[in-house]
Design an enzyme around this catalytic site. Structure first.
Site, mmCIF file in Angstrom:
data_model
loop_
_atom_site.group_PDB
_atom_site.id
_atom_site.type_symbol
_atom_site.label_atom_id
_atom_site.label_comp_id
_atom_site.label_asym_id
_atom_site.label_seq_id
_atom_site.Cartn_x
_atom_site.Cartn_y
_atom_site.Cartn_z
ATOM 1 N N ARG A 136 0.838 -1.195 0.000
ATOM 2 C CA ARG A 136 0.000 0.000 0.000
ATOM 3 C C ARG A 136 0.880 1.255 0.000
ATOM 4 N NH1 ARG A 136 -2.064 1.125 4.225
ATOM 5 N NH2 ARG A 136 -0.977 -0.365 5.579
ATOM 6 N N LYS A 282 -8.012 -2.804 1.314
ATOM 7 C CA LYS A 282 -7.832 -2.048 2.547
ATOM 8 C C LYS A 282 -8.601 -0.732 2.547
ATOM 9 C CE LYS A 282 -5.272 -4.813 4.974
ATOM 10 N NZ LYS A 282 -5.830 -5.452 6.198
ATOM 11 N N HIS A 301 -9.692 -5.567 13.302
ATOM 12 C CA HIS A 301 -8.574 -6.125 12.525
ATOM 13 C C HIS A 301 -8.080 -7.338 13.296
ATOM 14 C CE1 HIS A 301 -4.340 -5.583 10.639
ATOM 15 N NE2 HIS A 301 -5.110 -6.324 9.862
ATOM 16 N N SER A 319 1.685 -8.019 12.657
ATOM 17 C CA SER A 319 2.443 -8.968 11.855
ATOM 18 C C SER A 319 3.535 -9.631 12.687
ATOM 19 C CB SER A 319 3.070 -8.242 10.659
ATOM 20 O OG SER A 319 3.849 -9.113 9.880
ATOM 21 N N LYS A 323 -1.063 -14.379 14.462
ATOM 22 C CA LYS A 323 -2.520 -14.232 14.294
ATOM 23 C C LYS A 323 -3.095 -15.274 13.333
ATOM 24 C CE LYS A 323 -3.741 -10.370 12.310
ATOM 25 N NZ LYS A 323 -4.366 -10.524 10.981
ATOM 26 N N THR A 324 -2.441 -15.437 12.182
ATOM 27 C CA THR A 324 -2.937 -16.397 11.192
ATOM 28 C C THR A 324 -2.666 -17.829 11.635
ATOM 29 O OG1 THR A 324 -2.639 -14.821 9.379
ATOM 30 C CG2 THR A 324 -2.751 -17.151 8.805
ATOM 31 N N ASP A 338 -8.533 -11.948 8.947
ATOM 32 C CA ASP A 338 -8.008 -10.575 8.939
ATOM 33 C C ASP A 338 -9.007 -9.498 9.366
ATOM 34 O OD1 ASP A 338 -5.894 -8.768 8.511
ATOM 35 O OD2 ASP A 338 -6.601 -8.305 6.505
#
Length: 610
Positions: A136, A282, A301, A319, A323-324, A338
């Protein structure tokens, strides 16, 4: 005028000239949709809006892709009229490709030469290169400040939510429309953001290229029937003309000739100069973060999963915190990885897919993501070797290589994409200072404090001369996407916790026995044992002790978790631990000055006491 006085006062960053954005690329116009390329397919049927089911579904690859079959090609001089694009001023294209099937998208991508086909282990996967933008471009994202509007009143204007004027937006919209009016073709995707029909938004994307429609097809919730897109009335439209740039960016007082500009009151956005797929996703997430709180709903989030008995757990984390990985549990069903909302009915996914990093990806470390890279997935900025196979360890292009894939690529996903109110909320941190315990129980007020702090620590050990970990605070665990003041989200979380009795915990997947360089990283088995104790409820049977500095409660013993529960006892020098804990506490307090006196409650007193 181009920029009003009020807007000027809150434009906070410096202007600097960037090099010209990627040159315009032409996309070949397809003569028809009869092209068929050979592709290895493996892909699971989902029923989008069934509500309370908690069943977990095995992979069924052919059903998922074949169930999405609502494509239409609208041709003729009145094509834009039939699709409603004329209301935007777009009247030029005479062939519109709407909600193409996965096979048709692949055929168009190949015919248009928009990238290459990678020979991924689990199936041929289309791969694109997004040019100089491999992530981004936050300095190029703008929100229109319409005087007297809802946005003007409620938006948290800052370096992230930068204001521009209606006049600038109107010029850019006119430019985007004029560009599409020179084209013979366009790709149109109509879909949803939000799995709950009561709070979801209808989103339309107008794109130049098939791979861009492929991306949003993966990432947004796909309509199930042709009737859903007949006479589709979008709540918001994104016009993505990434091959074009804003040559007048200096006069417009923008940052560069790349521009990603959202006008909430006109329900329209334009994208110039960046090919990065994540700008589509996003931007809409940021708008959901604006819209939902106005209705009393909580955007998040986070990742989420649900057990066989319907118990829901949320995982917040930046990150590198897990989390994943930690939300992918063989005994639980994935809701999403996410972006989610929490409304009066419970938790729901914003998305219809996942957008994962591929750096150093292997089947051993991230089996679900690795196996999801197959036909219908879309790789971005990943090195492809001469034999056609992807190399996830070659980051010469970028460390932000990505893959998007539909959620039905994940075995055991939660088919309704909605579930009840969370039983447990976990804030993940990777504490490289070696101070935080592997798990701690938080009061509701402490939960607000840590939610607003959004703490983790990055390790810069590979940088020459850097020996200390670096604290990172990203409020609400997603500062880049928060459009209200952070305390508004904290108030919503507090209300939800009080109403539904959810339990909050801090889980540290970082270091123990000393800081990075001295101590050791918590094992994944230790972290999972802490998570399991939370999910099966056995943590409530533990005896707890209050941390003297941070104030949260730490269990004295948990099944399968050893002495690391008391972080100080793992250090060789207890005095060194005390010194480091005090240092980290001061960093927390300094960061939290941003939130003192804001919101309905000042949570300052629920942080470290020094």
């Amino acid at each position: 005028m181009i920029l009003n006085t009020a807007a000027r006062l809150i434009l906070l960053q410096s202007r600097q000239t960037l090099t010209k954005a990627v040159a315009a690329r032409s996309v070949a116009s397809l003569a028809g949709s009869s092209l068929r390329s050979t592709v290895r397919t493996t892909s699971p049927c989902r029923q989008q809006f069934a509500f309370k089911s908690t069943a977990m579904h095995p992979a069924d690859d052919t059903a998922g892709r074949d169930a999405y079959d609502i494509a239409r090609t609208v041709e003729g001089t009145d094509a834009c009229l039939k699709m409603g694009l004329n209301r935007l001023g777009i009247t030029g294209p005479t062939k519109l490709f709407s909600n193409l099937t996965y096979q048709e998208l692949f055929d168009h991508e190949v015919a248009n030469k928009e990238g290459v086909v990678a020979k991924a282990e689990y199936g041929d996967t289309f791969t694109v290169d997004t040019g100089k933008f491999t992530g981004r471009s936050p300095l190029d994202r703008w929100i229109v400040l319409n005087p007297g509007s809802e946005t003007a009143e409620h938006m948290d204007w800052n370096k992230i939510n930068q204001p521009t004027t209606p006049e600038v937006f109107d010029e850019l919209l006119e430019k985007a429309v004029a560009y599409f009016n020179t084209r013979e073709t366009a790709y149109v995707f109509d879909g949803y953001c939000g799995a709950n029909p009561e709070t979801r938004k209808k989103i339309r994307f107008v794109h130049e290229m098939a791979w861009q429609q492929h991306f949003v097809t993966n990432m947004f919730i796909r309509p199930e029937t042709r009737e859903e897109i007949e006479n589709f009335e979008p709540d918001f439209t994104v016009i993505n003309c990434c091959s074009q740039v804003d040559e007048d960016w200096k006069r417009h007082n923008l940052h560069s000739d790349t521009a990603v500009v959202f006008n909430p009151e006109k329900k329209t956005a334009v994208i110039f100069g960046t090919w990065y797929g994540g700008e589509n996703k996003k931007g809409i997430f940021s708008l959901m973060n604006f819209w939902l709180p106005l209705k009393g709903h909580f955007p998040m989030h986070c990742s989420a999963n649900v057990g066989k008995d319907g118990d829901v757990c949320l995982f917040f984390g930046l990150s590198g915190t897990g989390k994943t990985t930690l939300s992918a549990d063989p005994h639980r069903a994935l809701i999403g990885d996410d972006e989610h909302g929490w409304d009066d009915h419970g938790v729901f996914n914003f998305e219809g897919g996942c957008y994962a990093k591929t750096i150093n990806l292997s089947e051993k470390t991230e089996p679900d993501i690795y196996r999801a890279i197959k036909t219908d997935a879309l790789l971005e900025n990943v090195k492809i070797l001469e034999d056609g196979t992807p190399d996830y360890f070659d980051t010469s292009k970028t460390e932000n290589g990505r893959v998007s894939y539909p959620i039905f690529h994940i075995p055991g996903y939660h088919k309704p994409q909605m579930a009840g109110h969370p039983n447990n909320i976990i804030f993940l941190t990777c504490d490289a200072y070696g101070v935080m315990p592997p798990v701690a129980r938080l009061t509701p007020e402490q939960a607000m404090y840590h939610f607003l702090s959004g703490y983790t620590a990055k390790v810069a050990g590979t940088e020459r001369g850097v020996k200390e970990p670096t604290a990172t605070f990203s409020t609400c665990f997603g500062a880049a996407f928060m459009t209200h003041h952070p305390t508004r989200y904290a108030d919503l979380l507090r209300e939800k916790l009080e109403k539904h009795g959810s339990h909050a915990y801090l889980v540290n997947s970082g270091w123990s026995g000393g800081p990075y360089g001295e101590g050791k990283r918590m094992s994944i088995d230790t972290t999972r044992a802490c998570i399991d104790a939370i999910l099966d409820g056995s943590i409530h049977d533990a005896e707890f002790v209050k941390d003297p500095i941070f104030g949260f409660e730490v269990p004295k013993a948990l099944h399968d978790v050893g002495s690391v529960l008391d972080p100080k006892s793992t250090w060789k020098d207890p005095a060194a631990y005390d010194k480091m804990a005090l240092h980290l506490a001061k960093l927390f307090k300094e960061n939290f000055k941003n939130y003192e006196g804001r919101g309905t409650v000042d949570y300052t007193k629920f942080g470290p006491q020094i």
